[in-house]
Enzyme design. Structure first.
Site, PDB file in Angstrom:
ATOM      1  N   HIS A 169      -9.116  -3.870  -1.992  1.00  0.00           N
ATOM      2  CA  HIS A 169      -8.120  -3.159  -1.180  1.00  0.00           C
ATOM      3  C   HIS A 169      -8.415  -1.659  -1.181  1.00  0.00           C
ATOM      4  CE1 HIS A 169      -3.805  -2.299   0.063  1.00  0.00           C
ATOM      5  NE2 HIS A 169      -4.200  -1.127  -0.421  1.00  0.00           N
ATOM      6  N   GLU A 170      -8.624  -1.097  -2.372  1.00  0.00           N
ATOM      7  CA  GLU A 170      -8.878   0.346  -2.468  1.00  0.00           C
ATOM      8  C   GLU A 170     -10.214   0.717  -1.832  1.00  0.00           C
ATOM      9  OE1 GLU A 170      -6.488   2.280  -3.107  1.00  0.00           O
ATOM     10  OE2 GLU A 170      -5.179   0.720  -3.884  1.00  0.00           O
ATOM     11  N   CYS A 180       0.848  -1.194   0.000  1.00  0.00           N
ATOM     12  CA  CYS A 180       0.000   0.000   0.000  1.00  0.00           C
ATOM     13  C   CYS A 180       0.882   1.242   0.000  1.00  0.00           C
ATOM     14  CB  CYS A 180      -0.898  -0.010   1.234  1.00  0.00           C
ATOM     15  SG  CYS A 180      -2.019   1.383   1.349  1.00  0.00           S
TER      16      CYS A 180
END
Length: 177
Positions: free
Chosen positions: A141-142, A99
């Site tokens: 994830h985003e 990330c």
């Protein structure tokens, strides 16, 4: 277009729940252009608006999985405004995630292997698609960022603490350099 500062953990702004976009307009498109420029510069494959300090439900993804004849990544930029996930598969997949807000730290995270998503693009057009593989993982994830969740929140407490200690050590080393 401008490269924006990417917030890094443990910045409390990363824990903000993002609000829906009310209008797809030129101001939003300027933010999206900045987000792509910031993501490519980092470099990364996904970025949520909250990572650049804007608590709106907007994210950009470009997996850049192909290269041209000169070995340069071929860009396939995708914009997701007010994304929603539904009908996740029971089958799970595991990816070693990283990330931009938790730089240089990676850990395996398990997520649904297949998802269905709906969203708006930068022109305000509606989309709905079945996603799998890295794109499904990246979108999940985003989208976690939109809820104030980091990938490290999916880890055990011990692993999460180890990642945060490494992150702080790397931050101190960068400041000392």
């Amino acid at each position: 277009m401008a490269i924006r500062l990417i917030l890094e953990a443990p910045d409390p702004r990363l824990r903000t729940i993002s609000t829906p976009v009310e209008a797809v307009d030129d101001e939003l498109r300027a933010l999206i252009a900045d987000m792509f420029e910031t993501m490519y510069d980092a470099p990364g494959i996904g970025l949520a608006a909250i990572q650049v300090g804007v608590p709106k439900r907007v994210l950009v993804i470009d997996l850049q999985e192909e290269e041209d004849a000169e070995g340069k990544p071929i860009r396939h930029p995708r914009v997701f405004i007010n994304p929603e996930l539904f009908d996740p598969s029971e089958e799970q997949s595991v990816y070693n995630e990283g990330c931009l807000s938790v730089p240089e730290q990676y850990a395996e995270v398990e997520r649904p292997a297949v998802i269905h998503a709906r969203w708006l693009d930068e022109q305000g057009a509606k989309h709905e698609e079945r996603l799998e593989g890295l794109l499904a993982t990246c979108l999940q994830h985003e989208m976690d960022h939109l809820e104030g969740i980091l990938f490290i929140d999916h880890l055990s407490r011990l692993k999460r603490e180890m990642v945060m200690k490494k992150l702080e050590k790397a931050r101190r080393a960068r400041k000392a350099a």
